[in-house]
Structures are given as structure tokens and as C-alpha cells.
Design a protein around this motif. Structure first.
Motif, short mmCIF file in Angstrom:
data_model
loop_
_atom_site.label_atom_id
_atom_site.label_comp_id
_atom_site.label_asym_id
_atom_site.label_seq_id
_atom_site.Cartn_x
_atom_site.Cartn_y
_atom_site.Cartn_z
N LEU A 1 0.86 -1.18 0.00
CA LEU A 1 0.00 0.00 0.00
C LEU A 1 0.90 1.23 0.00
CD1 LEU A 1 -2.72 1.48 0.26
CD2 LEU A 1 -2.49 1.25 2.76
N ILE A 2 0.81 2.02 -1.05
CA ILE A 2 1.63 3.23 -1.16
C ILE A 2 0.77 4.46 -0.89
CG2 ILE A 2 2.94 4.69 -2.74
CD1 ILE A 2 4.10 2.29 -4.02
N TRP A 3 1.29 5.35 -0.06
CA TRP A 3 0.64 6.64 0.17
C TRP A 3 1.59 7.74 -0.30
CZ3 TRP A 3 -0.03 9.18 5.66
CH2 TRP A 3 -0.60 10.45 5.49
N GLU A 4 1.15 8.46 -1.32
CA GLU A 4 1.90 9.59 -1.86
C GLU A 4 1.62 10.80 -0.95
OE1 GLU A 4 1.89 11.33 -6.30
OE2 GLU A 4 0.06 11.75 -5.16
N LEU A 5 2.53 11.08 -0.04
CA LEU A 5 2.30 12.16 0.92
C LEU A 5 2.15 13.52 0.25
CD1 LEU A 5 4.76 11.34 3.86
CD2 LEU A 5 2.31 10.91 3.73
N LEU B 1 2.16 -3.64 4.95
CA LEU B 1 3.25 -2.80 4.47
C LEU B 1 2.69 -1.49 3.93
CD1 LEU B 1 6.24 -2.36 3.66
CD2 LEU B 1 5.70 -3.50 1.50
N VAL B 2 3.21 -0.38 4.43
CA VAL B 2 2.84 0.96 3.95
C VAL B 2 4.11 1.66 3.50
CG1 VAL B 2 1.86 3.20 4.55
CG2 VAL B 2 0.85 1.11 5.49
N VAL B 3 4.09 2.17 2.26
CA VAL B 3 5.23 2.90 1.71
C VAL B 3 4.84 4.37 1.61
CG1 VAL B 3 6.83 3.13 -0.21
CG2 VAL B 3 5.89 0.88 0.35
N LEU B 4 5.58 5.23 2.28
CA LEU B 4 5.36 6.67 2.17
C LEU B 4 6.21 7.19 1.02
CD1 LEU B 4 5.56 7.64 5.97
CD2 LEU B 4 3.53 7.02 4.63
#
Length: 378
Positions: A15-19, A63-66
Motif C-alpha cells: 500500500l503506497i501513500w503519496e504524501l 506494508l505501507v510505503v510513504l
């Protein structure tokens, strides 16, 4: 659920979160077409914490990718990492190779609970890397950040873009990764979106050759190897290992290993929307950052509901929805093709991936060469 794999109908592997899309670099391949300033409608700290709470509904260890832009443009990154870590999320980050990535900032993120940091290296020398990233000094800043991360006890992943401009650099980048102690090499095969539209991709046959080489690298190096937007790496690896088994059975050589690459087993079939989800800086939920088709917004509906129940994501998880040669391919459940590249080149996320040269036996339908499916297999 496929044996030995994550149940991707229930939760994504990534899961990617584009800050933010703000960034001081102007990289040639940038998906986000990043800008110098932050967008006024970015998810706030409070909204971001709600997103992380909803992500925790996927289960412990999600898994979280910032990502960004440059996520370190924001001053709440450490707070968000700590919050996610307290929720049981595996928090990682992909910062830009700029002066914002200081040793103190890296240590602060490690103290907050960061599990891994990923940096981009697209050339084995300062000249080649800096030219691609659009910023003099980016290579030196990146290598310095790797050293600082290791000093802080953070494992480092290296991301590399494969296109005509960078493909010849891969062997030397491999050597560099060994020298700097990277734990993972994530090799991204260009999707023509954002600034990446101006870059030239490599040809399909060459892509297969690069993937076969990467599979050998994965056997020989201490770091892991994975691909992004190139799921046919799994087909190439399986075919290579089958050939080795056949040759071993014939007594012509010893097989390097009869089982599938463990990374293939773990990631079997993971593509955009199926094991992968992306939340934009404004909260829109896409199957991938390279497939900008929204399935909803996290301000209106929790991420776990959008991922599990939206029509777009459910369709992308049904390999019977694929068309063209991807739909006819016997490897479609192992591979599935890049849905992002299909969308970028045809406007249809279910069309064939134009980077894959494999044609299923007996298939005589249209082929996706040159980004279309008008050419006949004949």
C-alpha cells in the motif's frame, strides 16, 4: 487464493501513500510530474492518521510505503511513521536524494519506527545518475544517505528505472549495490506516464533478456531482486528454471535450484489493483501510481473497503477480464501483465502489456506491439 501467496482479494501486499507531489528534483521518469510547491488539498496529518487506522484493518504487519514527490517536504513524517508503527503497520519510505534527507532526519525516522528506506539510483556514476535525476549532486547525496541509514540501523532498498537511457548501466549499478550493502534491488520497467512519456522504453525482447539476467543476479547476490511494472519477470524466471531442470535431467548441467524463486512464490500474480494499491496526495485511490484511474477517495470511504469492494479493483483481480494475448496466455495467473502499461498505451487496463514479447501457442489474435493491438500475429 493461489497456493503460497497472499490473499490479494483481502489485502494488498503493498500500500503506497503519496504524501505530496512537491519535490526539488525534476527526474526524467517522474510519474507524478512533481512540482516545487505542495498542493493545498493534500491529506492533512489528521486525515493521514485516519488513513493509517483504516490500513490497519487489512491486518497486522500491513506494508505501507510513504512516497512522493519528496515525502520529507512534509514536517509530520516522523509523527506519521510513529503512529503507523503503533498500529502494527510496517512503515517504509522512498525519499528523494536531496539535501532534505539529512542524517538527523534519517535517525529521527528510525527512532519513530521506520522499517526500511528506499533510494533511487539510476546511474552508476554521478554524471549519469545526476543527468537522469535532473539535479547535480543527487548521486553524492544518495550515497551519503545510504551510509547514514545503515548507521541508523535501517535496511536500504535501491530503486532503478529501466529505459533506453539507463539499461546499459545495470551491471555497474549491480556492483554498486553490493558495495553499499543494499538489501533489495527494485527494478522498475518504464511506464509512459508523467515525465516518463518523453523517455524511450527498451524493446520487448530486450526486456525479457534483462529479466533473465536479473533472475541470475538474484541467485548470485546477497541482496534480493524484484521488479516493478514487469510481472512477466515471473514467467521469465519460471521458464529459465524449467530449462535448467530439463538440462540437469539430460545430464548437461547442474540446475541452480528446482524450486521457484521464493520471491516469485510470495509475489505470484501481484499487479496493479491485485495486491497493490496507491493513495494519492489528495486521497484518491488508484490501482497503482502508474494507473491513475480512481476507485474512490479515502476522505469518503475507508481504504480497506475501496480495495476489497470497488468494481475497478475487483475486476483487476479477475484474470478472466484480460483481453488480447494476455487474456489467452497460460501464464496470466502467474503474471497478468502490467495493467498500468496497458492503460498508458491503450487506455484499457485489461489490454495486453506491450512490453511482453511472449505469444501463447496457437494465439492468432492482435498483438500489442508499439502500444496498440492492431497488428496481426500473422
Amino acid at each position: 487464493m493461489r497456493p503460497g501467496t497472499l490473499d490479494t482479494s483481502d489485502r494488498p501486499l503493498v500500500l503506497i501513500w503519496e504524501l505530496t507531489q512537491a519535490c526539488g528534483l525534476a527526474c526524467d521518469h517522474c510519474r507524478a510530474d512533481a512540482q516545487p510547491n505542495r498542493h493545498p488539498d493534500e491529506l492533512s496529518t489528521a486525515a493521514g492518521k485516519q488513513l493509517l487506522e483504516d490500513a490497519a484493518e487489512f491486518g497486522d504487519g500491513q506494508l505501507v510505503v510513504l512516497s512522493g514527490g519528496d515525502p520529507l517536504v512534509r514536517d509530520d513524517v516522523e509523527e506519521l511513521i510513529a503512529y503507523g508503527d503503533d498500529l502494527g503497520l510496517r512503515m517504509t519510505i522512498t525519499p528523494s536524494g536531496t539535501g532534505s534527507l539529512t542524517a538527523d532526519r534519517i535517525q529521527a525516522m528510525a527512532d519513530a519506527g521506520l522499517k526500511r528506506m528506499a533510494v533511487s539510483i539510476d546511474g552508476a556514476s554521478p554524471e549519469r545518475h545526476d543527468d537522469f535525476r535532473g539535479e547535480t549532486g543527487s548521486f553524492e547525496e544518495t550515497i551519503r544517505a545510504v551510509d547514514d541509514a545503515r548507521a541508523a540501523g535501517l535496511p536500504v532498498q535501491v530503486n532503478t528505472t529501466v529505459c533506453r537511457e539507463t539499461v546499459d548501466e545495470l551491471p555497474e549499478i549491480r556492483d554498486l549495490l553490493r558495495e553499499i550493502g543494499a538489501v533489495m534491488w527494485s527494478v522498475f520497467f518504464l511506464v509512459p506516464v508523467g515525465r516518463g512519456r518523453i523517455l524511450e522504453p527498451i524493446e520487448p525482447d530486450e526486456a525479457d533478456a534483462v529479466m533473465a539476467w536479473l533472475d541470475e543476479v538474484s541467485d548470485e547476490e546477497p541482496f534480493g531482486v524484484k521488479t516493478t511494472e514487469a510481472p512477466h519477470y515471473r514467467r521469465v524466471s519460471m521458464q529459465r528454471r524449467r530449462r535448467e531442470q530439463e538440462e540437469s535431467a539430460d545430464g548437461t548441467r547442474d540446475a541452480s535450484g528446482g524450486e521457484e524463486n521464493p520471491g516469485i512464490k510470495r509475489r505470484g500474480g501481484i499487479v496493479a489493483g491485485d495486491g497493490f494499491a496507491f493513495v494519492s496526495h489528495t486521497g484518491e485511490v488508484f490501482p497503482s501510481g502508474f494507473l491513475p484511474e480512481s476507485a474512490g477517495n479515502v476522505r469518503d470511504r475507508p481504504i480497506h473497503e475501496i480495495y476489497r469492494d470497488s468494481e475497478l479493483f475487483r475486476s483487476l483481480r479477475d484474470r478472466d477480464e484480460l483481453t488480447g494475448k494476455c487474456g489467452a496466455c497460460e501464464y496470466r495467473n502467474l503474471c497478468g501483465g502490467s495493467r498500468s502499461r496497458a492503460f498508458a498505451t491503450t487506455g484499457d487496463p485489461f489490454a495486453s502489456d506491450p512490453l511482453c514479447p511472449y505469444v501463447p501457442e496457437g494465439y492468432d489474435g492482435p498483438l500489442p506491439w508499439d502500444g496498440n493491438e492492431f497488428a496481426s500475429a500473422d
